[in-house]
Motif scaffolding. Structure first.
Motif: not given
Length: 272
Positions: A103-109
């Motif tokens: 999921d490219p919209t969830y890159q929280f690292e």
């Protein structure tokens, strides 16, 4: 009576004047191509001619950037007491602070581990060095604190966890891990390697000060015990505490007092 009223008003004015400042900023993530809200707490002495260490404080699953300041407003007083900034970035609904491979919209690292500290250092009077940064959080954020602390030890010198869900390998449904990591068989390596309990297998070249605590009636206590025992086996120095309490804000409101004191002592030690 008049003098008493004047004194009362003076005390209120003095308290307001010496209160920490709370900002809500939007930080643009190049990785996710969108802006993400973040709470920034500055101690009342912020305008003095000095720079401040920063504690990055993470929320849990189904939470948001505003949780800590709305649920535990006395963190403003802790920022003043310990003379540090507190930054609460949004970590998405159930990001687990991963860069999701599906999921490219969830890159929280990348967002929390790299982009937020870069923004804070560029826009605030911080100690822009790993020695001046620590990271911790509650539940999912506790996982994030250990996960990001170890994987980004070049950026953080201390990390922690409160009631951390520290073994995501076994959280296969109900808390969004599957939405971030995908199929447990196809992406088996992510499910294994990105669990905080396994991340500690690769101890970073830079040393970390670590604090972990959990309530004795908490459903994730077994994960915390496992982390503690594994750290002992791996000879990883850390502070571990169990206190009466459940997986709730009553526990975290108390826990943050101890963790802030720990990080204050850490900063005093490494920033000499």
């Amino acid at each position: 009576m008049k003098n008493t009223l004047l004194l009362f008003l003076f005390l209120i004015a003095a308290t307001i004047a010496n209160a920490a400042t709370v900002d809500t900023v939007s930080i643009y993530s190049n990785k996710m191509q969108r802006a993400v809200k973040t709470v920034v707490i500055r101690p009342s002495s912020y305008n003095d001619n000095k720079r401040f260490p920063v504690l990055y404080l993470l929320h849990g699953a189904f939470g948001s950037y505003s949780n800590w300041i709305s649920k535990v407003p006395h963190i403003q007083q802790l920022a003043d007491q310990y003379q540090m900034m507190i930054v609460c970035p949004d970590g998405g609904n159930t990001s687990w602070y991963f860069d999701s491979p599906i999921d490219p919209t969830y890159q929280f690292e990348t967002f929390v581990g790299t982009e937020v500290p870069q923004y804070i250092d560029a826009n605030y009077k911080t100690i822009a060095d790993r020695k001046g940064r620590a990271i911790t959080g509650l539940s999912m954020g506790g996982h994030g604190g250990i996960f990001l602390g170890f994987r980004h030890a070049d950026r953080f010198s201390a990390c922690g966890s409160m009631s951390g869900a520290l073994h995501v390998t076994v959280i296969t449904q109900g808390y969004g891990v599957e939405l971030r990591l995908g199929d447990t068989a196809v992406n088996r390596k992510y499910w294994h390697d990105w669990s905080a309990l396994n991340v500690i297998d690769q101890y970073p070249k830079d040393s970390l000060d670590i604090i972990i605590d959990c309530g004795t009636e908490d459903k994730v206590l077994a994960m915390n015990k496992a982390m503690h025992e594994k750290m002992i086996k791996l000879k990883i120095p850390h502070d571990y505490t169990e206190r009466p309490g459940e997986h709730n804000w009553k526990y975290w409101e108390n826990s943050i007092d101890y963790q802030m004191l720990f990080f204050k002592k850490h900063f005093d030690k490494v920033l000499k």
